[in-house]
Scaffold this motif. Structure first.
Motif, short mmCIF file in Angstrom:
data_model
loop_
_atom_site.label_atom_id
_atom_site.label_comp_id
_atom_site.label_asym_id
_atom_site.label_seq_id
_atom_site.Cartn_x
_atom_site.Cartn_y
_atom_site.Cartn_z
N ARG A 21 0.84 -1.21 0.00
CA ARG A 21 0.00 0.00 0.00
C ARG A 21 0.87 1.26 0.00
O ARG A 21 0.59 2.25 0.65
CB ARG A 21 -0.98 -0.02 1.17
CG ARG A 21 -2.02 -1.14 1.03
CD ARG A 21 -2.99 -1.20 2.17
NE ARG A 21 -3.83 -0.02 2.28
CZ ARG A 21 -4.89 0.24 1.50
NH1 ARG A 21 -5.20 -0.58 0.51
NH2 ARG A 21 -5.61 1.31 1.71
N ALA A 60 -4.20 3.14 -2.68
CA ALA A 60 -3.68 3.89 -1.54
C ALA A 60 -2.67 4.92 -2.02
O ALA A 60 -1.87 4.63 -2.93
CB ALA A 60 -3.04 2.97 -0.51
N SER A 63 0.40 4.33 2.84
CA SER A 63 -0.14 3.83 4.10
C SER A 63 0.76 4.15 5.29
O SER A 63 0.45 3.75 6.42
CB SER A 63 -0.35 2.32 4.01
OG SER A 63 0.87 1.65 3.76
#
Length: 243
Positions: A21, A60, A63
């Motif tokens: 992510r 994403a 993250s």
């Protein structure tokens, strides 16, 4: 790990660790820093990018720091060297926040000058939930952009805020996708580069009063000022060179 592409005067940096992510590790921090500096090069007058867009691959934006990575002084130096380096680059940087921007992801977004976010975006710096800390620049910048209320909820209660709340408080400048961020970056790239560089340095508090005064005078003495005056006389759009 990092995709780099150029479309005219705009360079796009895409974080490409989709399986994590787009979490930041040592190598990705260093890659972003190097690619952003390379994009600017010797400045717009010498073929460097006039605007940069940073986004993430997949669903994403970023993250956060890679919790499976190695922490310590080397990582912290790479992370903060990259973040603070982005604030010092002389061109506007637009974050295309295409999903959650958590922890170091929020830090990366606020190191950019402007933020365009889609409906999946979320922001937060939940260090109180993992026993970590961020530098004072992060906390103060977050408060300056989002307001002290949301910043306190993020920093003291570990809360996340969604795109619409971030937009309402000013943490996000515009709703939209990567395409919207690119279109905005192309508009920005037509503006006067020396003026943009001066404005960014003042907004980011990078210079003392004497340096600010000199930068102000340099803008007024530039060829671009004369080009704008000529363009007004000739009833055309000015073409700025960054000189």
């Amino acid at each position: 790990m990092l995709g780099v592409s150029r479309d005219g005067d705009v360079v796009v940096l895409e974080l490409q660790r989709e399986e994590r992510r787009n979490a930041l590790n040592l190598d990705l921090c260093r890659a972003i820093d190097e690619a952003a500096r390379d994009a600017v090069g010797d400045g717009p007058a010498n073929g460097g990018a006039r605007a940069i867009v940073i986004t993430g691959q997949g669903t994403a934006f970023c993250s956060g720091a890679d919790l499976g990575g190695v922490y310590g002084d080397e990582f912290l130096e790479a992370l903060y060297g990259m973040l603070h380096g982005l604030t010092r680059l002389p061109v506007p940087i637009v974050a295309a926040v295409n999903g959650p921007a958590i922890g170091a992801g929020t830090q990366l977004a606020i190191a950019c000058d402007l933020r365009v976010a889609d409906e999946r975006a979320k922001f937060g710096v939940p260090t109180a939930r993992n026993g970590m800390a961020v530098d004072a620049w992060t906390i103060r910048t977050l408060a300056a952009l989002s307001g002290t209320g949301p910043a306190r909820r993020m920093m003291l209660a570990g809360e996340l805020i969604d795109r619409d709340e971030a937009l309402g408080h000013g943490l996000v400048d515009k709703p939209g996708t990567l395409d919207d961020a690119l279109a905005w970056a192309h508009e920005i790239a037509t503006l006067a580069p020396l003026t943009l560089a001066y404005n960014k340095r003042v907004l980011n508090g990078l210079d003392d009063d004497a340096t600010i005064e000199q930068g102000f005078r340099d803008v007024w003495a530039s060829e671009d000022v004369r080009e704008a005056a000529t363009a007004r006389t000739e009833k055309r759009t000015p073409v700025f060179r960054g000189r």
